[in-house]
Design a protein around this motif. Structure first.
Motif, mmCIF file in Angstrom:
data_model
loop_
_atom_site.group_PDB
_atom_site.id
_atom_site.type_symbol
_atom_site.label_atom_id
_atom_site.label_comp_id
_atom_site.label_asym_id
_atom_site.label_seq_id
_atom_site.Cartn_x
_atom_site.Cartn_y
_atom_site.Cartn_z
ATOM 1 N N PRO A 186 -55.215 -37.586 -34.851
ATOM 2 C CA PRO A 186 -56.598 -37.571 -33.987
ATOM 3 C C PRO A 186 -56.172 -36.261 -33.445
ATOM 4 O O PRO A 186 -57.323 -36.234 -32.781
ATOM 5 C CB PRO A 186 -56.521 -38.797 -33.302
ATOM 6 N N TYR A 187 -55.168 -35.163 -33.209
ATOM 7 C CA TYR A 187 -55.171 -34.242 -32.540
ATOM 8 C C TYR A 187 -55.600 -33.080 -33.605
ATOM 9 O O TYR A 187 -55.771 -32.604 -34.153
ATOM 10 C CB TYR A 187 -54.000 -34.013 -31.886
ATOM 11 N N GLU A 188 -56.637 -32.448 -32.054
ATOM 12 C CA GLU A 188 -57.374 -30.893 -32.509
ATOM 13 C C GLU A 188 -56.391 -29.866 -32.081
ATOM 14 O O GLU A 188 -57.272 -28.589 -32.475
ATOM 15 C CB GLU A 188 -58.731 -30.994 -31.851
ATOM 16 N N THR A 189 -55.845 -29.740 -31.228
ATOM 17 C CA THR A 189 -55.041 -28.932 -30.813
ATOM 18 C C THR A 189 -53.554 -29.411 -30.844
ATOM 19 O O THR A 189 -53.015 -29.709 -30.116
ATOM 20 C CB THR A 189 -55.549 -28.633 -29.251
ATOM 21 N N LEU A 190 -52.254 -28.267 -31.272
ATOM 22 C CA LEU A 190 -51.366 -28.440 -31.331
ATOM 23 C C LEU A 190 -50.548 -26.967 -30.711
ATOM 24 O O LEU A 190 -50.695 -26.095 -31.334
ATOM 25 C CB LEU A 190 -50.692 -28.776 -32.461
ATOM 26 N N THR A 191 -49.728 -27.444 -29.654
ATOM 27 C CA THR A 191 -49.045 -26.279 -28.542
ATOM 28 C C THR A 191 -47.428 -26.401 -29.341
ATOM 29 O O THR A 191 -46.377 -26.935 -28.512
ATOM 30 C CB THR A 191 -48.904 -25.480 -27.473
ATOM 31 N N LEU A 192 -46.674 -26.065 -29.966
ATOM 32 C CA LEU A 192 -45.318 -25.333 -29.759
ATOM 33 C C LEU A 192 -44.627 -24.541 -29.337
ATOM 34 O O LEU A 192 -45.181 -22.726 -29.773
ATOM 35 C CB LEU A 192 -44.692 -25.447 -31.649
ATOM 36 N N SER A 193 -44.082 -24.384 -27.974
ATOM 37 C CA SER A 193 -43.386 -23.178 -27.650
ATOM 38 C C SER A 193 -41.991 -23.426 -27.213
ATOM 39 O O SER A 193 -41.252 -24.793 -26.980
ATOM 40 C CB SER A 193 -43.805 -23.669 -26.223
ATOM 41 N N GLY A 194 -41.492 -22.846 -27.266
ATOM 42 C CA GLY A 194 -39.594 -22.249 -27.508
ATOM 43 C C GLY A 194 -39.042 -23.196 -28.848
ATOM 44 O O GLY A 194 -37.985 -23.248 -28.543
ATOM 45 N N THR A 195 -40.019 -23.625 -29.279
ATOM 46 C CA THR A 195 -39.217 -24.282 -31.030
ATOM 47 C C THR A 195 -38.006 -23.527 -30.819
ATOM 48 O O THR A 195 -38.394 -22.425 -32.114
ATOM 49 C CB THR A 195 -40.233 -24.690 -32.004
ATOM 50 N N PRO A 203 -49.159 -43.674 -25.932
ATOM 51 C CA PRO A 203 -49.526 -42.383 -26.126
ATOM 52 C C PRO A 203 -48.778 -41.436 -26.175
ATOM 53 O O PRO A 203 -48.220 -41.701 -24.874
ATOM 54 C CB PRO A 203 -51.563 -42.692 -25.683
ATOM 55 N N LEU A 204 -49.188 -40.393 -26.994
ATOM 56 C CA LEU A 204 -48.121 -39.090 -26.836
ATOM 57 C C LEU A 204 -48.321 -38.953 -25.553
ATOM 58 O O LEU A 204 -46.783 -38.527 -24.688
ATOM 59 C CB LEU A 204 -48.337 -38.325 -27.555
ATOM 60 N N ARG A 205 -48.757 -38.476 -24.648
ATOM 61 C CA ARG A 205 -49.239 -38.187 -23.193
ATOM 62 C C ARG A 205 -48.823 -38.004 -21.905
ATOM 63 O O ARG A 205 -47.583 -38.269 -21.363
ATOM 64 C CB ARG A 205 -50.500 -37.746 -23.066
ATOM 65 N N GLU A 206 -48.878 -39.942 -22.671
ATOM 66 C CA GLU A 206 -47.947 -40.643 -22.118
ATOM 67 C C GLU A 206 -46.465 -41.171 -22.206
ATOM 68 O O GLU A 206 -45.426 -41.380 -20.938
ATOM 69 C CB GLU A 206 -48.354 -42.287 -21.721
ATOM 70 N N ARG A 207 -46.187 -40.218 -23.288
ATOM 71 C CA ARG A 207 -44.765 -40.860 -23.103
ATOM 72 C C ARG A 207 -43.682 -39.827 -23.014
ATOM 73 O O ARG A 207 -42.700 -39.612 -21.794
ATOM 74 C CB ARG A 207 -44.487 -40.116 -24.833
ATOM 75 N N LEU A 208 -43.908 -38.502 -22.908
ATOM 76 C CA LEU A 208 -44.161 -37.014 -21.841
ATOM 77 C C LEU A 208 -44.127 -37.728 -20.375
ATOM 78 O O LEU A 208 -43.084 -37.199 -19.867
ATOM 79 C CB LEU A 208 -44.877 -35.922 -22.526
ATOM 80 N N ARG A 209 -45.001 -38.256 -20.260
ATOM 81 C CA ARG A 209 -44.885 -38.402 -18.271
ATOM 82 C C ARG A 209 -43.859 -39.636 -18.469
ATOM 83 O O ARG A 209 -43.644 -39.356 -16.569
ATOM 84 C CB ARG A 209 -46.684 -38.795 -17.810
ATOM 85 N N ALA A 269 -57.328 -31.636 -39.186
ATOM 86 C CA ALA A 269 -58.263 -31.671 -38.498
ATOM 87 C C ALA A 269 -58.037 -30.643 -37.402
ATOM 88 O O ALA A 269 -58.642 -30.525 -36.406
ATOM 89 C CB ALA A 269 -58.493 -32.885 -37.983
ATOM 90 N N LEU A 270 -56.543 -30.024 -37.434
ATOM 91 C CA LEU A 270 -56.225 -29.368 -36.623
ATOM 92 C C LEU A 270 -57.394 -28.013 -36.336
ATOM 93 O O LEU A 270 -57.923 -27.006 -37.022
ATOM 94 C CB LEU A 270 -54.799 -28.404 -36.397
ATOM 95 N N GLU A 271 -57.486 -27.636 -34.844
ATOM 96 C CA GLU A 271 -58.745 -26.668 -34.601
ATOM 97 C C GLU A 271 -56.979 -25.019 -34.052
ATOM 98 O O GLU A 271 -58.162 -23.877 -34.100
ATOM 99 C CB GLU A 271 -59.948 -26.722 -33.844
ATOM 100 N N HIS A 272 -56.747 -25.822 -32.892
ATOM 101 C CA HIS A 272 -56.284 -24.694 -32.053
ATOM 102 C C HIS A 272 -54.628 -24.824 -32.883
ATOM 103 O O HIS A 272 -53.724 -26.392 -32.359
ATOM 104 C CB HIS A 272 -56.907 -25.409 -30.927
ATOM 105 N N LEU A 273 -54.049 -24.282 -32.807
ATOM 106 C CA LEU A 273 -52.532 -23.845 -32.511
ATOM 107 C C LEU A 273 -51.680 -22.993 -32.520
ATOM 108 O O LEU A 273 -52.147 -21.493 -32.532
ATOM 109 C CB LEU A 273 -52.423 -23.559 -34.631
ATOM 110 N N THR A 274 -50.913 -22.776 -31.447
ATOM 111 C CA THR A 274 -50.291 -22.304 -31.023
ATOM 112 C C THR A 274 -48.874 -22.048 -30.869
ATOM 113 O O THR A 274 -48.176 -23.449 -30.650
ATOM 114 C CB THR A 274 -50.475 -22.626 -28.989
#
Length: 190
Positions: free
Chosen positions: A57-66, A26-32, A83-88
């Motif tokens: 499957p994600y409702e939140t996506l944050t792109l920072s410093g891209t 899963p994405l979180r584990e890849r990053l870890r 289905a995204l509800e929160h975009l930063t």
């Protein structure tokens, strides 16, 4: 006396096999995985690992410093993010044309944050009028936006409750105009 076989180790695996293993996580584990060691940190940053990522499957996506969120990238990705509800989008190089795909495909957004997005101008805001569920909008440090474009967008968003304009150098008269035009909205001024 016979030699004792070495204990199996992930260190013995080639990078290509480790990338395949990491791609199954899963994405979180890849990053870890980047915290394991320097080799894994390098592998986690490999473009091959991120080429085919399922974001549905994600409702939140944050792109920072891209460095640059391209119009093509948004066009391709946005159809998978319905289905995204929160975009930063923080400190991203984003052009006005990308807001077209946000408005067209991300209709379920409740929170949209642009922060330090230097190329966002008035021309990009009308595309966001279709975000009828949007409750929170942050245009922090988007200094190329005018009062009139912000008011027009705010009035077109029926559920907008919070507007963040910090970092935009509006004078007091402009701030009062925005507040008067959007009376049902909590306002974070410049």
């Amino acid at each position: 006396m016979a030699a004792v076989p070495a204990e199996p180790s992930l260190d013995a695996l080639p990078d290509s096999l480790l990338l395949e293993i990491l791609s199954q996580l899963p994405l979180r584990e890849r990053l870890r995985g980047a915290r394991v060691c320097r080799r894994w940190c390098r592998l986690v940053q490999d473009k091959v690992l991120w080429r085919h990522v399922d974001l549905t499957p994600y409702e939140t996506l944050t792109l920072s410093g891209t460095n640059q969120v391209t119009t093509l990238g948004f066009r391709v990705a946005s159809s998978y993010l319905k289905a995204l509800e929160h975009l930063t989008l923080r400190q991203c190089t984003l052009k006005d044309s990308a807001t077209h795909f946000i408005g067209c495909y991300l209709k379920q957004l409740r929170t949209l944050e642009f922060s330090n997005t230097p190329f966002l101008t008035d021309a990009g805001l009308p595309d966001l009028k279709s975000l009828k569920y949007l409750e929170t909008l942050s245009l922090e440090s988007c200094v190329k936006l005018s009062c009139d474009a912000i008011v027009t967008l705010g009035q077109a968003l029926p559920r907008l409750k919070s507007l963040n304009l910090s970092g935009i150098p509006f004078d007091d008269q402009t701030v009062h105009k925005i507040q008067a035009s959007l009376p049902n909205c909590h306002f974070s001024p410049s």
